[in-house]
Design an enzyme around this catalytic site. Structure first.
Site, PDB file in Angstrom:
ATOM      1  N   GLU A  10     -22.577  45.159  22.197  1.00 43.31           N
ATOM      2  CA  GLU A  10     -23.348  44.292  23.083  1.00 43.31           C
ATOM      3  C   GLU A  10     -22.376  43.430  23.895  1.00 43.31           C
ATOM      4  OE1 GLU A  10     -26.668  41.855  21.364  1.00 43.31           O
ATOM      5  OE2 GLU A  10     -25.807  40.328  22.634  1.00 43.31           O
TER       6      GLU A  10
ATOM      7  N   SER B 222     -24.363  38.659  18.141  1.00 40.25           N
ATOM      8  CA  SER B 222     -24.387  40.076  17.774  1.00 40.25           C
ATOM      9  C   SER B 222     -23.295  40.805  18.557  1.00 40.25           C
ATOM     10  CB  SER B 222     -25.732  40.710  18.136  1.00 40.25           C
ATOM     11  OG  SER B 222     -26.779  40.084  17.462  1.00 40.25           O
TER      12      SER B 222
ATOM     13  N   ARG C  11     -31.362  44.547  26.154  1.00 41.94           N
ATOM     14  CA  ARG C  11     -29.994  44.060  26.440  1.00 41.94           C
ATOM     15  C   ARG C  11     -29.403  44.737  27.694  1.00 41.94           C
ATOM     16  NH1 ARG C  11     -31.547  41.051  22.826  1.00 41.94           N
ATOM     17  NH2 ARG C  11     -30.227  40.153  21.204  1.00 41.94           N
TER      18      ARG C  11
HETATM   19  N1  EPU Z   1     -30.259  43.321   8.448  1.00 42.29           N
HETATM   20  C1  EPU Z   1     -29.521  43.741   7.342  1.00 42.29           C
HETATM   21  N2  EPU Z   1     -28.280  43.197   7.162  1.00 42.29           N
HETATM   22  C2  EPU Z   1     -27.759  42.259   7.977  1.00 42.29           C
HETATM   23  C3  EPU Z   1     -28.500  41.842   9.103  1.00 42.29           C
HETATM   24  C4  EPU Z   1     -29.739  42.394   9.317  1.00 42.29           C
HETATM   25  O1  EPU Z   1     -29.965  44.578   6.565  1.00 42.29           O
HETATM   26  O2  EPU Z   1     -26.633  41.821   7.726  1.00 42.29           O
HETATM   27  C5  EPU Z   1     -31.612  43.909   8.678  1.00 42.29           C
HETATM   28  C6  EPU Z   1     -32.712  43.355   7.810  1.00 42.29           C
HETATM   29  O3  EPU Z   1     -33.578  44.415   7.483  1.00 42.29           O
HETATM   30  C7  EPU Z   1     -33.438  42.371   8.715  1.00 42.29           C
HETATM   31  C8  EPU Z   1     -33.293  43.049  10.051  1.00 42.29           C
HETATM   32  O4  EPU Z   1     -31.996  43.650  10.007  1.00 42.29           O
HETATM   33  O5  EPU Z   1     -34.765  42.227   8.369  1.00 42.29           O
HETATM   34  C9  EPU Z   1     -33.419  42.136  11.263  1.00 42.29           C
HETATM   35  O6  EPU Z   1     -32.444  41.095  11.179  1.00 42.29           O
HETATM   36  P1  EPU Z   1     -32.484  39.831  12.164  1.00 42.29           P
HETATM   37  O7  EPU Z   1     -33.859  39.263  12.210  1.00 42.29           O
HETATM   38  O8  EPU Z   1     -31.356  38.947  11.767  1.00 42.29           O
HETATM   39  O9  EPU Z   1     -32.257  40.430  13.593  1.00 42.29           O
HETATM   40  P2  EPU Z   1     -31.264  41.521  14.197  1.00 42.29           P
HETATM   41  O10 EPU Z   1     -32.092  42.669  14.645  1.00 42.29           O
HETATM   42  O11 EPU Z   1     -30.147  41.808  13.254  1.00 42.29           O
HETATM   43  C10 EPU Z   1     -31.517  40.655  16.674  1.00 42.29           C
HETATM   44  C11 EPU Z   1     -30.686  40.196  17.821  1.00 42.29           C
HETATM   45  C12 EPU Z   1     -30.192  38.764  17.610  1.00 42.29           C
HETATM   46  C13 EPU Z   1     -31.401  37.869  17.438  1.00 42.29           C
HETATM   47  C14 EPU Z   1     -32.205  38.389  16.235  1.00 42.29           C
HETATM   48  C15 EPU Z   1     -33.489  37.613  15.999  1.00 42.29           C
HETATM   49  C16 EPU Z   1     -29.666  42.209  18.701  1.00 42.29           C
HETATM   50  C17 EPU Z   1     -28.397  42.958  18.926  1.00 42.29           C
HETATM   51  N3  EPU Z   1     -29.553  41.086  18.013  1.00 42.29           N
HETATM   52  O12 EPU Z   1     -30.709  40.740  15.507  1.00 42.29           O
HETATM   53  O13 EPU Z   1     -29.511  38.368  18.803  1.00 42.29           O
HETATM   54  O14 EPU Z   1     -31.024  36.521  17.220  1.00 42.29           O
HETATM   55  O15 EPU Z   1     -32.615  39.761  16.476  1.00 42.29           O
HETATM   56  O16 EPU Z   1     -34.453  38.025  16.899  1.00 42.29           O
HETATM   57  O17 EPU Z   1     -30.720  42.646  19.177  1.00 42.29           O
HETATM   58  C18 EPU Z   1     -27.385  38.169  19.860  1.00 42.29           C
HETATM   59  O18 EPU Z   1     -27.782  39.008  20.673  1.00 42.29           O
HETATM   60  O19 EPU Z   1     -26.239  37.647  19.960  1.00 42.29           O
HETATM   61  C19 EPU Z   1     -28.236  37.798  18.750  1.00 42.29           C
HETATM   62  C20 EPU Z   1     -27.828  36.992  17.770  1.00 42.29           C
END
Ligand code: EPU
Length: 347
Positions: free
Chosen positions: A343, A238, A164
């Site tokens: 972010e 995010s 990012r």
């Molecule tokens: N998780 C939780 N609670 C939640 C959300 C997530 O426990 O409410 C944990 C779970 O263990 C889950 C893990 O987080 O397995 C990963 O969750 P997710 O796949 O939803 O991805 P993220 O890491 O929370 C990132 C990006 C998103 C992108 C997703 C999918 C960032 C800041 N965010 O989220 O990007 O869509 O991966 O690859 O890196 C954005 O930047 O606006 C955005 C939506």
């Protein structure tokens, strides 16, 4: 060339927050940049280049000139047996470009489907999702120096991409306006479907990936099920970045919170190194553990399906959203000793 005054930005930010710009200009053609750069409104004021306003939070009116990037156009520059080079102007919607690529059978952008935003804004924060970042498909960037109006081409390396992050958020911040981006995509199959949520979805639905469009369709479904539609519920995706730690910090945390998820799989470490180390701890988990998930405070709240997302239930001010984000940052810090970074850009 028309520069407007006291312009309402409510519809130009996906949080739907009310804020006014002292001056406003919609850039529809690259040739209008010359006149804009010479205008006194541009020369004598703070500048803010805006795409679709999907990664910004206005906490006050903007006392300067907002330039809305509406430059449109997608063209194929060249191709060979293996690769195609596509040039898209900065005001194109990112998702429209992704659809163009998958409809033509090209591989590379499909994991980045349905991300809100414009093409010109995507490299600034090196958008990423489902194991792919824009840096993986970006060839170069065309940008204008705000100081002298000269056009410059930045190679992928010169953009200094990170998680990012890019030079445009750091040493080049406020210095260049991105007018177009050139992407290098694969013409032959180049699947990237290791990301756990994507694998789970494919298994659950008994789906097999044959084309990049199949990946795109799956990603669209996953995103729709987790992330709120900004046209229905104001948000900027995010709000916080995930946290990266080193082995030592991870051990320390796991002693206290053994159930904490962390990711070291190749699909994550391949994605650029975070600042604190190579192990990713999902900020969504940390926020959820502090009891914020689904919580509503006045007009704002934390999304009930993805704790990284802050939503405007209607009529929220930027200050209210900022306050909620500060409360979240301090509660995560007290519980885990980890400092969340935003972010979203605050104005
Ligand atoms: N998780 C939780 N609670 C939640 C959300 C997530 O426990 O409410 C944990 C779970 O263990 C889950 C893990 O987080 O397995 C990963 O969750 P997710 O796949 O939803 O991805 P993220 O890491 O929370 C990132 C990006 C998103 C992108 C997703 C999918 C960032 C800041 N965010 O989220 O990007 O869509 O991966 O690859 O890196 C954005 O930047 O606006 C955005 C939506």
């Amino acid at each position: 060339m028309e520069i407007l005054k006291n312009y309402d930005l409510t519809k130009l930010n996906t949080f739907g927050v009310k804020a006014f710009a002292k001056f406003f200009f919609e850039l529809k053609e690259e040739k209008d940049l010359g006149g804009l750069f010479l205008s006194s409104e541009f020369k004598n004021n703070e500048k803010l280049f805006l795409g679709s306003g999907s990664n910004i939070l206005f906490t006050k009116d903007f006392d300067g000139i907002v330039i809305l990037n509406s430059l449109k156009g997608i063209s194929i520059l060249k191709e060979d047996e293996d690769f195609v080079y596509i040039r898209a102007l900065g005001g194109e919607k990112w998702h429209d470009l992704v659809l163009f690529s998958v409809d033509n059978g090209y591989w590379g952008m499909e994991n980045l489907s349905l991300i809100p935003g414009t093409v010109g804004a995507t490299p600034v924060q090196n958008i990423g999702a489902y194991g792919v970042e824009i840096k993986d498909v970006l060839e170069n960037i065309e940008a204008y120096s705000i100081e002298d109006g000269q056009k410059k081409v930045f190679s992928n390396k010169e953009c200094e991409f990170g998680y990012r992050e890019s030079a445009f958020k750091n040493k080049l911040k406020g210095k260049y306006f991105i007018s177009a981006v050139v992407f290098k995509l694969h013409k032959k199959e180049k699947k990237n479907s290791d990301y756990k949520a994507l694998q789970d979805y494919l298994k659950e639905n008994n789906l097999e990936i044959k084309t990049s469009k199949d990946v795109s369709d799956a990603i669209i479904e996953i995103r729709r099920s987790k992330l709120p539609n900004p046209f229905v519920l104001g948000n900027a995706g995010s709000f916080f970045k995930n946290v990266y730690v080193n082995e030592e910090k991870l051990k320390e945390l796991l002693n206290i919170f053994p159930e904490m998820p962390y990711f070291t799989e190749p699909s994550f470490t391949k994605v650029s190194e975070g600042k604190g180390g190579m192990i990713k701890i999902p900020a969504g988990f940390l926020i959820e553990m502090c009891g914020w998930k689904g919580k509503k405070v006045g007009n704002v709240g934390v999304h009930d399906k993805q704790a990284l997302v802050i939503v405007n239930y209607g009529g929220a001010t930027g200050e209210e959203i900022k306050k909620l984000s500060e409360d979240i940052i301090s509660s995560v810090y007290s519980k885990f000793g980890l400092k969340l970074e935003r972010e979203v850009n605050l104005i």
